[in-house]
Design an enzyme around this catalytic site. Structure first.
Site, mmCIF file in Angstrom:
data_model
loop_
_atom_site.group_PDB
_atom_site.id
_atom_site.type_symbol
_atom_site.label_atom_id
_atom_site.label_comp_id
_atom_site.label_asym_id
_atom_site.label_seq_id
_atom_site.Cartn_x
_atom_site.Cartn_y
_atom_site.Cartn_z
ATOM 1 C CG LEU A 109 -2.142 -0.873 1.227
ATOM 2 C CD1 LEU A 109 -2.743 -0.949 2.622
ATOM 3 C CD2 LEU A 109 -3.168 -0.334 0.246
ATOM 4 C CB SER A 110 1.704 3.739 -2.573
ATOM 5 O OG SER A 110 2.075 2.843 -3.585
#
Length: 387
Positions: free
Chosen positions: A95-96
């Site tokens: 998840l950036s």
């Protein structure tokens, strides 16, 4: 939605919102993003097992074992990604970081009704945010990993969003279902932009993508559809295309493998200290001019030592000499240390531009980076050879 209740996650969501505001990470031109983050919190797109580096290896963080630690990893901060998958012991999906996601989607200039190709679905969060803005049936997302695609579909459905996830390698194919899109948003890094991406976007449309794991670029497709160009919009590290030629790893082990205990073929006293090579300005200049150079610094007994290698057999280091003056040592088929120092000297001769003063142009036959303006100094971009 996860089978777990939200519990104390509400506090983490509020803290992230507050931190984004304090750090001025909510884009003024895209106020919809703050609403979308609230409506689609990232924890609802996080798997129940995350991974964290403990200094020696990646260790699992299980939501069922310690939900508070898990939540802390999901909401590590504005600039913190959450590792969601390992492949061969190396992170292969995440998840950036929230700040990066917000800035990239702001750079996309996404409007209701736009058709969007989300390249690299991962857990589905960016596809969800895009669908929240663009509307039902307007987002198609490509994912090469069957397990990730299935996970993302389930989370998008649980969120009540009408967005399609298609299994396939977007680097090598056109838009699923055909036609053109208004916006293309990529979540993994490529060195050279696939021309199929430019063909997939209508004239005047936008492509926002990570370039070489160090920053991201926003391109606008020309009115004739025969080129795309734009500026660097942000700095961050990204995972690369899984099926692209491998990029050299950083760190002492990769440097040692490239050097292979070889003695230096060149030893030269430098007339000036190249300190600061890892600052963003010179680092970006090296990235543009010597794209396969991997550079990092470690602390030696006499001071900082700069190490460089190309992932093959060429290496260099700059260390303090006996008299305090810096010494360059290098070996291998090419003098990569000289290449790096030349790139830094060129950066200084250009007035020490920052990374946001660079851009990229893509055509069917070639692509290049430029500085200052599309007609300014330029450097060719090629797909790297297999490492």
């Amino acid at each position: 939605m996860s089978v777990h209740t939200d519990g104390g996650l509400a506090g983490h969501r509020v803290r992230l919102d507050t931190e984004m505001e304090r750090c001025e990470q909510w884009p003024a031109d895209s106020p919809w993003l703050r609403e979308a983050f609230a409506a689609l919190p990232r924890d609802r797109f996080a798997p129940d097992r995350l991974w964290r580096w403990d200094g020696w290896a990646y260790v699992p963080l299980e939501r069922a074992v310690d939900p508070d630690v898990w939540a802390g990893a999901v909401y590590g901060g504005v600039s913190s990604a959450a590792i969601t998958q390992l492949t061969g012991g190396i992170p292969s999906s995440s998840l950036s970081a929230p700040g990066v996601v917000a800035d990239m989607l702001d750079s996309l200039r996404l409007e209701p009704g736009h058709r969007v190709w989300d390249v690299g679905t991962g857990q589905g969060w960016t596809a969800a945010l895009s669908a929240w803005r663009a509307g039902p049936g307007r987002v198609v997302s490509s994912e090469v990993d069957e397990g990730l695609a299935a996970f993302a579909r389930s989370r998008l459905a649980a969120a009540g969003l009408d967005a399609e996830v298609v299994l396939g390698d977007a680097t090598r194919t056109g838009v699923p279902g055909g036609g053109q899109v208004d916006r293309l948003h990529a979540t993994y890094a490529v060195e050279a932009v696939p021309w199929t991406w430019v063909e997939a976007v209508r004239p005047g449309g936008r492509i926002v993508y990570p370039w070489g794991r160090l920053g991201y670029v926003a391109l606008t497709v020309a009115e004739d559809g025969r080129s795309a160009r734009g500026w660097v919009h942000g700095l961050a590290r990204f995972m690369g295309d899984r099926h692209a030629p491998a990029q050299a790893s950083s760190g002492p082990a990769a440097y040692a493998a490239a050097r292979a205990d070889a003695d230096p073929e060149v030893r030269r006293v430098l007339d000036r200290d190249p300190a600061g090579l890892e600052d963003w300005g010179p680092r970006w200049a090296v990235r543009v001019a010597v794209p396969d150079a991997v550079l990092f610094t470690r602390q030696g007994p006499e001071g900082p030592v700069v190490l460089v290698h190309d992932g093959d057999r060429s290496w260099a280091e700059v260390r303090p000499g006996d008299d305090g003056r810096p010494v360059l040592l290098q070996g291998g088929p090419r003098h990569i240390g000289d290449e790096v120092l030349t790139a830094r000297a060129q950066w200084e001769s250009l007035g020490r531009p920052d990374p946001y003063d660079y851009g990229i142009t893509v055509t069917p036959d070639s692509q290049w980076a430029w500085q200052g303006s599309p007609d300014g100094p330029r450097w060719p971009i090629t797909q790297p050879a297999l490492a």
